[in-house]
Design a protein around this motif. Structure first.
Motif, PDB file in Angstrom:
ATOM      1  N   GLN A  17     -28.787  28.273  19.111  1.00  0.00           N
ATOM      2  CA  GLN A  17     -30.373  28.586  19.641  1.00  0.00           C
ATOM      3  C   GLN A  17     -30.198  29.706  20.548  1.00  0.00           C
ATOM      4  N   VAL A  18     -31.070  30.687  19.829  1.00  0.00           N
ATOM      5  CA  VAL A  18     -31.800  32.316  19.857  1.00  0.00           C
ATOM      6  C   VAL A  18     -33.198  31.629  21.512  1.00  0.00           C
ATOM      7  N   ALA A  19     -33.249  32.811  22.366  1.00  0.00           N
ATOM      8  CA  ALA A  19     -34.076  32.364  22.923  1.00  0.00           C
ATOM      9  C   ALA A  19     -34.308  34.447  23.524  1.00  0.00           C
ATOM     10  N   VAL A  20     -35.890  34.456  23.816  1.00  0.00           N
ATOM     11  CA  VAL A  20     -35.781  35.507  24.825  1.00  0.00           C
ATOM     12  C   VAL A  20     -36.723  35.260  25.588  1.00  0.00           C
ATOM     13  N   GLU A  21     -36.638  36.217  26.916  1.00  0.00           N
ATOM     14  CA  GLU A  21     -38.061  36.458  28.151  1.00  0.00           C
ATOM     15  C   GLU A  21     -38.781  37.434  28.252  1.00  0.00           C
ATOM     16  N   VAL A  22     -40.398  36.785  28.376  1.00  0.00           N
ATOM     17  CA  VAL A  22     -41.178  37.965  27.856  1.00  0.00           C
ATOM     18  C   VAL A  22     -42.139  37.902  28.770  1.00  0.00           C
ATOM     19  N   ASP A  23     -41.781  38.771  29.611  1.00  0.00           N
ATOM     20  CA  ASP A  23     -43.541  39.594  30.434  1.00  0.00           C
ATOM     21  C   ASP A  23     -44.301  39.006  30.003  1.00  0.00           C
ATOM     22  N   LEU A  58     -36.121  31.727  19.295  1.00  0.00           N
ATOM     23  CA  LEU A  58     -36.765  32.233  17.853  1.00  0.00           C
ATOM     24  C   LEU A  58     -36.102  31.195  16.782  1.00  0.00           C
ATOM     25  N   GLY A  59     -36.227  31.506  15.196  1.00  0.00           N
ATOM     26  CA  GLY A  59     -35.879  31.091  14.526  1.00  0.00           C
ATOM     27  C   GLY A  59     -34.931  31.507  14.525  1.00  0.00           C
ATOM     28  N   ILE A  60     -33.762  30.419  13.848  1.00  0.00           N
ATOM     29  CA  ILE A  60     -32.393  31.160  14.137  1.00  0.00           C
ATOM     30  C   ILE A  60     -31.774  30.232  12.490  1.00  0.00           C
ATOM     31  N   THR A  61     -30.468  30.205  11.854  1.00  0.00           N
ATOM     32  CA  THR A  61     -29.828  29.267  11.252  1.00  0.00           C
ATOM     33  C   THR A  61     -28.836  28.649  11.941  1.00  0.00           C
ATOM     34  N   LEU A  78     -29.754  37.594  12.680  1.00  0.00           N
ATOM     35  CA  LEU A  78     -29.029  36.539  14.381  1.00  0.00           C
ATOM     36  C   LEU A  78     -30.822  35.190  14.097  1.00  0.00           C
ATOM     37  N   ALA A  79     -31.266  35.928  14.584  1.00  0.00           N
ATOM     38  CA  ALA A  79     -33.301  35.575  14.942  1.00  0.00           C
ATOM     39  C   ALA A  79     -34.080  36.312  15.018  1.00  0.00           C
ATOM     40  N   SER A  80     -35.488  35.710  14.658  1.00  0.00           N
ATOM     41  CA  SER A  80     -36.396  36.069  14.189  1.00  0.00           C
ATOM     42  C   SER A  80     -37.306  34.923  14.441  1.00  0.00           C
ATOM     43  N   GLY A  81     -38.319  36.234  14.667  1.00  0.00           N
ATOM     44  CA  GLY A  81     -39.677  35.131  14.708  1.00  0.00           C
ATOM     45  C   GLY A  81     -41.009  36.031  15.493  1.00  0.00           C
ATOM     46  N   LEU A  82     -41.909  35.068  15.758  1.00  0.00           N
ATOM     47  CA  LEU A  82     -43.576  35.857  16.427  1.00  0.00           C
ATOM     48  C   LEU A  82     -43.067  35.422  18.239  1.00  0.00           C
ATOM     49  N   ILE A  83     -43.087  36.400  18.808  1.00  0.00           N
ATOM     50  CA  ILE A  83     -43.266  36.162  20.144  1.00  0.00           C
ATOM     51  C   ILE A  83     -44.644  36.432  20.799  1.00  0.00           C
ATOM     52  N   PRO A  84     -44.590  35.606  21.996  1.00  0.00           N
ATOM     53  CA  PRO A  84     -46.224  36.525  23.129  1.00  0.00           C
ATOM     54  C   PRO A  84     -45.684  37.624  23.424  1.00  0.00           C
ATOM     55  N   THR A  85     -47.497  38.567  22.951  1.00  0.00           N
ATOM     56  CA  THR A  85     -47.352  40.070  22.975  1.00  0.00           C
ATOM     57  C   THR A  85     -47.255  40.007  24.988  1.00  0.00           C
ATOM     58  N   GLY A  86     -46.140  40.523  24.698  1.00  0.00           N
ATOM     59  CA  GLY A  86     -45.388  41.762  26.187  1.00  0.00           C
ATOM     60  C   GLY A  86     -44.394  41.390  25.515  1.00  0.00           C
ATOM     61  N   LYS A  90     -35.201  39.590  28.518  1.00  0.00           N
ATOM     62  CA  LYS A  90     -33.787  39.387  28.179  1.00  0.00           C
ATOM     63  C   LYS A  90     -33.732  38.113  26.296  1.00  0.00           C
ATOM     64  N   VAL A  91     -32.261  38.208  26.396  1.00  0.00           N
ATOM     65  CA  VAL A  91     -32.022  37.266  25.153  1.00  0.00           C
ATOM     66  C   VAL A  91     -30.876  36.676  25.839  1.00  0.00           C
ATOM     67  N   LYS A  92     -31.191  34.827  25.269  1.00  0.00           N
ATOM     68  CA  LYS A  92     -30.420  33.585  25.837  1.00  0.00           C
ATOM     69  C   LYS A  92     -30.189  33.327  24.421  1.00  0.00           C
ATOM     70  N   ILE A  93     -28.740  33.117  24.417  1.00  0.00           N
ATOM     71  CA  ILE A  93     -27.759  32.250  23.425  1.00  0.00           C
ATOM     72  C   ILE A  93     -27.141  31.059  24.049  1.00  0.00           C
ATOM     73  N   THR A  94     -27.401  29.946  22.956  1.00  0.00           N
ATOM     74  CA  THR A  94     -26.524  28.910  23.469  1.00  0.00           C
ATOM     75  C   THR A  94     -25.955  28.925  22.175  1.00  0.00           C
ATOM     76  N   LEU A  95     -25.010  28.053  22.854  1.00  0.00           N
ATOM     77  CA  LEU A  95     -23.273  27.897  22.097  1.00  0.00           C
ATOM     78  C   LEU A  95     -22.949  26.074  21.629  1.00  0.00           C
ATOM     79  N   GLY A  96     -22.292  25.904  20.943  1.00  0.00           N
ATOM     80  CA  GLY A  96     -22.172  24.357  20.932  1.00  0.00           C
ATOM     81  C   GLY A  96     -20.581  24.478  20.887  1.00  0.00           C
ATOM     82  N   ALA A  97     -19.929  23.394  20.330  1.00  0.00           N
ATOM     83  CA  ALA A  97     -18.516  23.519  21.116  1.00  0.00           C
ATOM     84  C   ALA A  97     -17.084  23.376  19.849  1.00  0.00           C
ATOM     85  N   ASP A  98     -18.092  24.090  18.994  1.00  0.00           N
ATOM     86  CA  ASP A  98     -17.478  23.633  17.510  1.00  0.00           C
ATOM     87  C   ASP A  98     -16.674  25.683  17.738  1.00  0.00           C
TER      88      ASP A  98
END
Length: 251
Positions: A17-23, A58-61, A78-86, A90-98
């Protein structure tokens, strides 16, 4: 996303997973604040004045990414998408176990994520974001494997070290090192910065991105009896692609 080199055959990272923090109360063009990445500002318990800060996924594969395929100018979306205006904070990346590391073409070991959580965050500055238009923003992640992978207590550990940069304004160094397959590592350095590349085996070409402006020496490390060579006084201007003179090592 792209990679800084390391002397392994493969480094396979399981990205979930990939997410962004937006003010949402701030414009992307606004200057960074001194307290922008303090825990009180970006933590779970936000005060009234920073309640406009949100996380957006964000949307990722999701899947396994071989980071050693992402070098010498190669990157991947890695990731793309529509985010709220601001303003992106930060960028947050979540890893799996493999996650797996290959020390050669067949020998491999589990690569354990260091720390209590399977995710990590990266601070984003205003200068790191490329504004292609008013509502179209891009940023690049440089996954520095040399500083992210270490061996401790009998196992390989991953503590991701990632920098964010704007590929539209940072400089690049490119050139060719010969004989192909005999130059194992290229190091560009000065008193403040050290950057690395491993040339392509097929043609000896290399490209180093996210290069700060300055004057650099570049060392070419050989193997199989080929002697190391260093060239000096390579001037780099911000936003430029500098063609380094081709270098041929000799025995």
């Amino acid at each position: 996303m792209m990679d800084d080199p390391i002397q392994f055959s493969k480094v396979l990272i399981d990205i979930r997973q990939v997410a962004v923090e937006v003010d949402t109360g701030t414009k992307q063009s606004d200057s960074d604040r001194d307290d922008q990445w303090d825990d009180n500002y970006c933590g779970w318990h936000r005060t009234k004045e920073n309640s406009s800060v949100i996380w957006d996924t964000l949307g990722i594969t999701p899947g396994i990414y071989d980071l050693l395929q992402l070098r010498n100018g190669v990157d991947t979306l890695l990731a793309s998408g529509l985010i709220p205006t601001g303003k992106i904070l930060k960028v947050k990346i979540t890893l799996g176990a493999d996650n797996t590391i290959y020390t050669d073409s067949t020998t491999h070991y589990p690569l354990e994520v260091f720390g209590p959580h399977p995710y990590f965050t990266i601070n984003v500055r205003r200068v790191d974001v490329s504004a292609a238009s008013t509502n179209d923003f891009k940023l690049w992640l440089d996954f520095n494997l040399e500083r992210s992978v270490f061996f401790w207590n009998g196992e390989f550990l991953l503590k991701p070290y990632i920098t964010v940069f704007n590929d539209q304004i940072t400089a690049k160094l490119k050139g060719q090192a010969l004989p192909r397959r005999e130059v194992t590592l290229i190091t560009a350095y000065n008193s403040t910065d050290t950057l690395y590349a491993i040339p392509n085996w097929g043609d000896g070409n290399y490209l180093i991105r996210n290069v700060p402006a300055g004057s650099y020496s570049i060392n070419f490390k050989g193997r199989d009896g080929y002697k190391d060579t260093t060239i000096s006084n390579i001037a780099v201007d911000a936003g430029k692609t500098v063609k380094v003179p081709d270098v041929t090592l000799h025995k």
